[in-house]
Design a protein around this motif. Structure first.
Motif, PDB file in Angstrom:
ATOM      1  N   TRP A  80     100.333  12.343  31.623  1.00  0.00           N
ATOM      2  CA  TRP A  80      99.718  11.550  30.645  1.00  0.00           C
ATOM      3  C   TRP A  80      98.512  10.554  31.244  1.00  0.00           C
ATOM      4  N   GLY A 129      98.445   9.057  22.308  1.00  0.00           N
ATOM      5  CA  GLY A 129      99.659  10.111  22.501  1.00  0.00           C
ATOM      6  C   GLY A 129     100.614   9.682  23.528  1.00  0.00           C
ATOM      7  N   ILE A 130     101.000   8.596  23.264  1.00  0.00           N
ATOM      8  CA  ILE A 130     102.163   8.139  24.349  1.00  0.00           C
ATOM      9  C   ILE A 130     103.010   7.098  23.412  1.00  0.00           C
ATOM     10  N   ASN A 185     111.016  12.235  22.765  1.00  0.00           N
ATOM     11  CA  ASN A 185     110.951  13.549  22.625  1.00  0.00           C
ATOM     12  C   ASN A 185     110.914  13.896  24.095  1.00  0.00           C
ATOM     13  N   ASN A 186     110.586  13.201  24.970  1.00  0.00           N
ATOM     14  CA  ASN A 186     110.675  13.530  26.570  1.00  0.00           C
ATOM     15  C   ASN A 186     111.846  13.200  27.335  1.00  0.00           C
ATOM     16  N   ASP A 217     106.847  10.265  21.261  1.00  0.00           N
ATOM     17  CA  ASP A 217     106.408  11.066  22.475  1.00  0.00           C
ATOM     18  C   ASP A 217     107.313  10.824  23.580  1.00  0.00           C
TER      19      ASP A 217
END
Length: 147
Positions: free
Chosen positions: A138, A50-51, A58-59, A55
């Motif tokens: 994270w 999930g990184i 979008n951050n 990701d």
């Protein structure tokens, strides 16, 4: 009895088939292609944990590579299969560090060892001096704080 902080080793493997366009005139994978294989490894790692690139994007960030080390140890040829192992290396800084080992699938002999460092940069081109909030969350989620 003292409670110890046990950390996970975050690692992912992916396989790569060697195609004709990957090899040079002496049937060895051209050395520059290995950078692409490291990228394949980071993409697989990002999807699993999930990184991934989107990701991060979008951050509000991108993570350009600022340091790359490769040690070639063995050759690989057309129609062989590589196994790329990508391992996250925890750190306190605003960067992501990965170690890689690439194996020949047929006998698991080591073909290459490598490492990369990526810095966090805003999409406006400004490097971060401290880890972005989403990245700290994270690391906490995956219990990968530096020792």
């Amino acid at each position: 009895m003292k409670e110890e902080n046990i950390q996970k080793k975050l690692s992912e493997t992916t396989k790569i088939n060697i195609h004709f366009y990957d090899v040079d005139s002496i049937n060895m994978v051209w050395h520059g292609n290995y950078v692409k294989y490291l990228e394949n490894g980071r993409e697989a790692f990002g999807k699993k944990f999930g990184i991934g690139y989107m990701d991060v994007y979008n951050n509000g960030y991108v993570t350009p590579i600022v340091d790359l080390h490769i040690r070639y140890m063995n050759m690989i040829s057309y129609e062989e299969v590589l196994v790329v192992e990508t391992t996250y290396v925890p750190c306190n800084s605003a960067k992501m560090i990965f170690d890689y080992t690439i194996y020949k699938e047929s006998d698991m002999s080591v073909v290459l060892k490598a490492s990369t460092i990526q810095l966090f940069m805003t999409r406006d081109g400004i490097f971060e001096v401290s880890a972005p909030d989403f990245y700290r969350k994270w690391k906490k989620q995956w219990n990968v704080q530096p020792e």
